[in-house]
Structure formats: C-alpha cells, structure tokens
Design a protein around this motif. Structure first.
Motif, short mmCIF file in Angstrom:
data_model
loop_
_atom_site.label_atom_id
_atom_site.label_comp_id
_atom_site.label_asym_id
_atom_site.label_seq_id
_atom_site.Cartn_x
_atom_site.Cartn_y
_atom_site.Cartn_z
N ALA A 113 0.90 -0.87 0.02
CA ALA A 113 -0.05 -0.07 -0.38
C ALA A 113 0.86 1.61 0.11
CB ALA A 113 -0.71 0.23 1.13
N LEU A 114 1.94 1.27 1.06
CA LEU A 114 2.57 2.66 0.46
C LEU A 114 3.51 2.70 -0.23
CD1 LEU A 114 3.82 2.53 4.11
CD2 LEU A 114 2.16 3.54 3.53
N LYS A 115 4.19 1.71 -0.62
CA LYS A 115 4.89 2.24 -1.84
C LYS A 115 4.02 2.04 -3.58
CE LYS A 115 7.41 -0.34 -5.21
NZ LYS A 115 8.23 -1.84 -5.84
N LEU A 116 2.58 1.44 -3.29
CA LEU A 116 1.59 2.38 -4.48
C LEU A 116 1.41 3.84 -3.93
CD1 LEU A 116 -0.91 -0.51 -4.57
CD2 LEU A 116 0.00 0.15 -6.32
N VAL A 117 0.87 4.43 -2.81
CA VAL A 117 1.23 5.95 -2.59
C VAL A 117 1.92 6.55 -3.04
CG1 VAL A 117 1.14 7.19 -0.38
CG2 VAL A 117 -0.15 5.20 -0.44
N GLY A 118 3.79 5.99 -3.01
CA GLY A 118 4.81 6.42 -3.13
C GLY A 118 6.28 6.23 -2.65
N ASP A 119 5.52 5.45 -1.41
CA ASP A 119 6.35 6.03 -0.45
C ASP A 119 7.92 4.80 -1.54
OD1 ASP A 119 5.20 7.03 0.68
OD2 ASP A 119 5.30 5.68 2.70
N ASP A 120 9.13 5.79 -1.44
CA ASP A 120 10.80 4.89 -1.76
C ASP A 120 10.77 3.32 -1.35
OD1 ASP A 120 12.63 4.74 -3.35
OD2 ASP A 120 13.67 5.99 -2.85
N ALA A 121 11.07 3.18 -2.45
CA ALA A 121 10.87 0.98 -1.58
C ALA A 121 12.57 1.27 -0.01
CB ALA A 121 11.18 0.21 -2.66
N ASP A 122 13.74 2.10 -1.44
CA ASP A 122 14.94 2.21 -0.13
C ASP A 122 14.47 2.81 0.59
OD1 ASP A 122 16.00 0.80 -2.17
OD2 ASP A 122 16.52 1.82 -3.59
N SER A 123 13.25 3.58 0.92
CA SER A 123 13.62 4.82 2.33
C SER A 123 13.75 3.42 3.68
CB SER A 123 12.05 5.27 2.28
OG SER A 123 10.94 4.53 2.27
N PRO A 124 14.20 4.54 4.31
CA PRO A 124 14.62 3.46 5.17
C PRO A 124 13.03 2.72 6.27
CG PRO A 124 15.63 5.76 5.74
CD PRO A 124 15.00 6.02 4.80
N HIS A 125 11.90 3.79 6.12
CA HIS A 125 10.93 2.89 6.67
C HIS A 125 10.65 1.38 6.29
CE1 HIS A 125 8.96 5.37 4.43
NE2 HIS A 125 7.81 4.63 4.29
N MET A 126 10.50 1.56 4.60
CA MET A 126 10.45 0.49 4.24
C MET A 126 11.52 -0.16 4.10
SD MET A 126 7.71 1.38 2.06
CE MET A 126 7.05 0.73 1.34
N ALA A 127 12.51 -0.58 3.31
CA ALA A 127 14.25 -1.29 3.55
C ALA A 127 13.20 -1.97 5.16
CB ALA A 127 15.51 0.23 3.34
N ARG A 128 13.18 -1.53 6.40
CA ARG A 128 13.35 -1.83 7.89
C ARG A 128 12.08 -3.46 7.22
NH1 ARG A 128 12.54 -0.69 13.23
NH2 ARG A 128 13.28 -2.39 12.97
N VAL A 129 10.93 -2.66 7.10
CA VAL A 129 10.04 -3.59 6.78
C VAL A 129 10.21 -4.67 5.91
CG1 VAL A 129 8.55 -2.84 5.25
CG2 VAL A 129 7.03 -4.36 6.08
N ARG A 130 11.02 -4.63 4.87
CA ARG A 130 11.26 -5.14 3.56
C ARG A 130 12.14 -6.47 4.46
NH1 ARG A 130 12.82 -2.52 0.04
NH2 ARG A 130 14.93 -1.99 0.46
N GLU A 131 13.15 -5.90 5.29
CA GLU A 131 14.30 -7.49 5.34
C GLU A 131 13.03 -8.21 6.17
OE1 GLU A 131 17.11 -4.37 7.24
OE2 GLU A 131 17.47 -3.06 5.80
N ALA A 132 13.06 -7.66 7.65
CA ALA A 132 12.06 -8.03 8.15
C ALA A 132 10.94 -9.41 7.31
CB ALA A 132 11.01 -7.36 8.74
N ILE A 133 10.67 -8.64 6.76
CA ILE A 133 9.35 -9.69 5.50
C ILE A 133 10.22 -10.63 5.11
CG2 ILE A 133 7.76 -9.70 3.16
CD1 ILE A 133 6.66 -7.60 3.94
N LEU A 134 11.63 -10.75 4.21
CA LEU A 134 12.23 -11.98 3.76
C LEU A 134 12.93 -12.12 4.83
CD1 LEU A 134 14.31 -8.99 1.24
CD2 LEU A 134 12.36 -10.72 0.52
N ALA A 135 12.90 -12.18 6.71
CA ALA A 135 13.94 -12.37 6.95
C ALA A 135 12.68 -14.12 7.82
CB ALA A 135 13.75 -11.53 7.84
N ASN A 136 11.26 -13.67 7.10
CA ASN A 136 10.24 -14.49 7.86
C ASN A 136 9.34 -14.88 6.08
OD1 ASN A 136 9.24 -13.69 10.63
ND2 ASN A 136 9.71 -11.65 10.16
N GLY A 137 9.90 -15.13 5.49
CA GLY A 137 10.44 -16.05 4.16
C GLY A 137 9.54 -15.70 3.86
N GLY A 138 9.28 -13.98 3.22
CA GLY A 138 9.37 -14.24 1.82
C GLY A 138 7.54 -14.38 1.35
#
Length: 652
Positions: A113-138
């Motif tokens: 949802a945040l990416k659709l809104v326009g949040d940069d995927a490389d911004s700190p808050h997006m990078a953190r959640v992406r790392e957490a998702i991948l760490a939990n199996g994707g």
C-alpha cells in the motif's frame, strides 16, 4: 503463523491518567463517568464508538482504490499516514494488535500500500519492513487472503492460491462443502471472491507498481505456497490441487452460469449502504466483483457498494482508517445497561431513549440465511450493525432483549422480547450452546481446507455467546425456556477449562469468557456456590495483578498456558473481573476492593478511561479489534454495580 503476546510493560505503563495525585471518590467517579456517557449519546438515542483493527484494513482500502483505478488522493494520504505511524520500531513491520509480534501478511499489505502511495522502496522505513518480511520467509508465506490480492496484482501465479470457484453456490448441503456449512462471514466473503477468482480478476494498477522484491524465490518458481498443519489438511491439499488441474476442463458456458448464480446470490444481499454482510472484506470483494461484472460507475448497485465502503472510514486530522464494521447495536445495548446500573434519573432517561432506538432495529420480516434448517422459525433478532437484516446476531439479540425486559415497566417492549425469546430458543445448537449467527455450524473438518488457513471458517457455539443467552433465557424466559436454559448451562460446564476459566471467542480472552459466564449464570439465578463455578472464581482471583487490576494479552490466543496474563492491567478487563466476582456473590472482598481502587485511580479527566490494548478478536490469532467503547462503559458499569452491592440493591 507467528505466535506472540504484547510487549511487556510495567504495571501502569501506557495508560493516560494512570498515576493521578489522588483517586476520586466513588460517588464523584460515578457522576463524572455517567455524565460523560450521557453526553456521548446521539440525538436519536443510540451510542456508537469506533471499532479499530490492524493496518491490514487501511492497506486494503488503498489497494482497492488502485485495483479499481478510483484513487482518492486526499484519503489515500491520510490512510498512508495512519499506516506509517503504526509501524513497529522493534521489528520493523506491523503486528495484528498493539504491542504484538511481527505479522508477515499484514506487513506485506502495508508495504505494498505504501509503495502504491509513492513511498520510496529504499527509504529507511520501507527497507526495514522489507528486511523483516524476507527474514520471515518472504511474501510467499503470507496468508491466503494476501496471496489472493497478490495474484490480482499479477505478482504471483493463480496456482499460488486455493481454488475458489463460483460453482460453490451450486454445491448441495449433502456435499462435504456447501455455503450453509460455513459461517456467515465466510459465505459473504467467499461468494463475491469466487466471482473474482473465476474471472481471474486483474487490478488496474495504473502505476504498474509491484513488490517482487518481497520474495525469496521468484514467484513463478516458488513451490511452497501452501502450509500443511494436519493430516487432514494434507489430504484436502492434494484434493484441491487435483481440482485445480481439472478446472480448465469446465465448459465456459457452465462457468459463466456459475458466475451469474454467484453474483445473484450476493447482489440479493448487498444490504444497501450498510454493505454486504456489513463487514469490510465482503464489501471490498462485492465492489470489485461488480466492476468485473461490468456494472457502470453510476449503476445503483455499484454506487451503494462504494458508499458503504466510504461510510466505514474514520478520519482524524491528517490520518484515517476504515473500520472493519460498525457496532451501534452492541454499543447501545451495553451503554444503556450501564446507565441502568447507575440509578440516576437522567441516566434512566438516557437508557430508555437508547432502548427505544434499539426496539426499532429488531429484524421482524427478513428471513436471512439462518432460515435454512429453521423453516418454521420466525425472525426476531438484532444485528450488530445499523443494518444487516440477513444476519442477526445472537449475542446482540440476547443483550438487547435482556435490557428491554429489565426496563419494560409499561409493556412497550413485551412483543419485541417475546419475538426474541422465540428466535433465540430456535437457534440453540444440538450441543446446547449458541453460535453468534448460525445453529450447528460445527463442521470442524472444513477448517483444514487450503482456503481456511485462518482457522475461522465456522461459527460454532461459544461460551461467551451461550452465557449471554443463558442470562436472557433465565431472566425473561419463564418455565417454557427452562429446558433450553439447562442444556445451555450443561454446555458451559463442558466448555470450562481445567484450570477454571472459559475461553473468550469475542473478547480478550479468558477474563472476558469467565466474566461472560459468571454474569450469565448469576442473571439466570443459578446457584453460584456450585464447585465448578467457585473454581472459576478462584482462578479469577489468582490472576489479579499487584496494582489491583487485571490485564490479559492477546498473545494468550497463541499461548493459552498464559491465560489471564501477558499485559499490564487494563480498565476494561479490570471491570470484567470486578463484575464477575460481584456476580459470583463474593461481596466485600479484598480483590474487588483493589479492583475498584484501580478503576478510581485511573479515571481520566474527562470522566472515562483509556488504554492502548486491543480488546477482542475478530478471528483469534488472525484478526484483532479495539472496541473504543469498552473503556467507556464497562468501568462505569463495574463501579455502579459495586455501589449497588454496597447499598444492598443487587444487580439491575
């Protein structure tokens, strides 16, 4: 599925007003809270507080807008602000309830949802959640509903989700699966979803945004989309995969006729601007389905469905969130009952206005899905929401009708109560208990089909709903209700946990279940000295916290061995415990006095109470809720009941 409980807080942390310089006296506290509750009443007599869920719901609203290419930019910005502010600093993702552990499904939807809104995927808050998702199996480890959304957005192949064919509307009741075998919320979600599935609906997604970076293996190569949690789920998995391979062989004419039947089924139940089933997920699928079926933007069905969704949105300054549903009948019944307890003349007047409003909401004509299997039963229930005529709620019906009976000094509610009694008795399940919306909805093997990874496909009898029905049957039922009452009490005996409490299906958790049962039995004039009841009383005393309150985390749905524990004391759970002990006839005991003192100490300046904790499950371990009214009326009810006890008046 992640297990977990709320982050540990020291007793008293997180509550506004938890450490005032001095506690208000009981009369002052009652006066302030009573006045605040009366002031919250709407002009027509009803009460309603907001019902909040996790960030899945605002994320899904954003995703729905991009699915349909109907993006309200101002609303989207507010929804995104709400989501960002609730990202957990500890694990980087989003939990299912305040203080909860990381949830991969909620986090995938929020990220998308945040990416659709326009949040940069490389911004700190997006990078953190992406790392957490991948760490939990994707994202491949997300639940069925999340994977359905990803398939609609062309992020995963359709083989990654279970078969949900429109042909389910054709299945007869003798088949192992039919619509009548699952709960109302499952029916209203699955039928419009089956239309979307059968048409292989595709999101408009005008920006072409994707989230392939959330997968540890390319989605096309992933072979581990379906979890196996039991021997039966393994059998159903292989059966479903065979059906998936055979599905393309269905003649197109047969498939399209099934789609037409499914669309007719849910259009008949669209429920105007209250929405299909009056619940958010069903309403989203219904709206998307109407678009896929070719209904124009100005068609009445589509206009109604769109407005129903917009009505759910609560806006506060620069943020907004959609409520999963609304709770005016439930809130009004509980607020009116609370004011009945206070004994104030203006409170009785306000309660009467609330009950008059409730009396007009009784469902007297519509014969909903509950009619299947009950052909001779006349309608007489109440919905949870403003309007949901196809799906009256036994919990609400018992609570409303019991309050009407208690205040029926001139006979104005006599017919309504009689209708409710007849309907409630007719909805009793064979095992003596009561479900929330259906009778004998106990096909537990269906919770092992691949679609049911949430484990909440059914609406079996539960202790809390049964207890509310026990109270009503005992108070208003008379001799003709005695057999039903005794069967219900026998169900409660069997449902009691070995250590003494009862599970809370519709409130968190064992404290809620135990309060519900003890109060229900007391209102039915049951002998509260019986050993099994005293065992529950002893358990409740044993989980009181050092500060005098009670607090139980939503984590106990994952770890039942921690029943009654796992969170700092809360006003609403302390109120339930005090009410339960008073119902059990415990009298002026230290545990009650300490609980009352806790409530007096923590009353806020506006006369009410507040707490960040989520108060109930929608579906335990999958979807949790915060009833904002619970900290407004339950503490007042407990204090008022305590004062009546001290005055020797007993309960209302």
């Amino acid at each position: 599925m992640n297990s977990g409980e709320e982050t540990n807080l020291h007793p008293g942390q997180g509550l506004a007003g938890r450490h005032p310089s001095h506690a208000a006296s009981l009369p002052q506290a009652l006066a302030k809270a009573g006045e605040a509750l009366i002031q919250a009443q709407n002009e027509d007599g009803h009460w309603r507080w907001e019902l909040e869920a996790d960030c899945t719901i605002p994320a899904e609203y954003i995703l729905m807008m991009h699915f349909t290419d109907e993006v309200d930019e101002a609303l989207q910005a507010k929804l995104a602000t709400y989501i960002r502010r609730r990202q957990c600093p500890e694990h980087g993702g989003w939990p299912l309830y305040s203080g909860g552990h990381f949830d991969v499904s909620c986090s995938v939807k929020a990220y998308y949802a945040l990416k659709l809104v326009g949040d940069d995927a490389d911004s700190p808050h997006m990078a953190r959640v992406r790392e957490a998702i991948l760490a939990n199996g994707g994202a491949a480890k997300a639940n069925v509903f999340t994977r359905i959304l990803l398939a609609q957005y062309n992020q995963i192949p359709w083989r990654a989700i279970p078969v949900v064919p429109a042909e389910i509307v054709r299945f007869p009741d003798w088949f192992f699966f039919s619509l009548n075998k699952v709960a109302y919320w499952s029916r209203t979600v699955m039928v419009p979803l089956s239309v979307l599935y059968s048409l292989r609906s595709k999101a408009r997604n005008p920006t072409g945004t994707g989230v392939r970076e959330l997968f540890t293996v390319a989605p096309e190569k992933e072979r581990d989309y379906f979890p196996i949690w039991s021997w039966r789920s393994r059998i159903f998995f292989w059966f479903e995969r065979i059906v998936a391979r055979l599905e393309p062989l269905l003649p197109r004419s047969f498939r399209m006729e099934s789609v037409r039947r499914a669309s007719r089924w849910y259009i008949e139940r669209l429920n105007g601007e209250d929405g299909l089933g009056a619940i958010f997920p069903a309403m989203v699928y219904a709206y998307e389905g109407l678009i896929e079926l070719g209904y124009s933007p100005d068609h009445p069905y589509r206009v109604q469905a769109g407005r129903a969704l917009r009505h759910l949105v609560a806006e506060h300054g620069d943020e907004a969130y959609p409520e999963p549903c609304v709770s005016p009948v439930w809130d009004t019944a509980l607020a009116a009952r609370t004011l009945q307890e206070t004994g104030r003349e203006d409170a009785f007047t306000a309660a009467q206005r609330g009950l008059d409003w409730l009396a007009t909401r009784q469902i007297r004509e519509t014969e909903g899905d509950w009619k299947d299997g009950n052909p001779d039963l006349a309608p007489g229930g109440w919905p949870f929401q403003y309007g949901n005529a196809f799906y009256p709620d036994l919990d609400d019906t018992a609570a409303v009708a019991n309050s009407l009976h208690a205040m029926d000094h001139d006979g104005r509610y006599q017919e309504a109560v009689a209708r409710a009694l007849q309907w409630v008795r007719g909805m009793q399940s064979r095992n003596g208990g009561f479900g929330a919306f259906d009778r004998d909805n106990t096909y537990h093997y269906l919770n092992d089909i691949p679609f049911a990874d949430h484990g909440a496909l059914l609406d079996p009898p539960t202790s809390d709903v049964t207890a509310r029905c026990v109270a009503f049957l005992g108070k208003a039922g008379g001799p003709e209700s005695r057999p039903a009452l005794e069967r219900a009490v026998a169900f409660l005996k069997d449902a009691q946990e070995p250590s003494g409490p009862w599970f809370g299906r519709w409130g968190t958790n064992y404290i809620y279940g135990t309060w519900s049962v003890l109060e229900g039995l007391a209102q039915a004039d049951w002998d509260m000295r019986e050993g099994w009841i005293q065992k529950a009383v002893a358990w409740l005393k044993g989980v009181q916290q050092p500060d005098g309150g009670w607090g139980e985390g939503n984590g106990t749905y994952f770890q039942p061995e921690k029943a009654g524990q796992g969170a700092a004391s809360t006003p609403f759970q302390t109120a339930w415990a005090v009410l339960a002990l008073l119902a059990a006839g415990e009298g002026e005991i230290p545990e009650i006095r300490k609980g009352v003192d806790f409530l007096l100490r923590n009353q806020t300046a506006d006369g009410l109470w507040t707490d960040p904790q989520f108060t109930a499950p929608g579906f335990p371990r999958v979807f949790h809720l915060k009833y904002r009214g619970y900290n407004n009326y339950f503490p007042l009810q407990a204090l008022a009941h305590y004062r009546r006890h001290r005055q020797g008046l007993g309960a209302w």
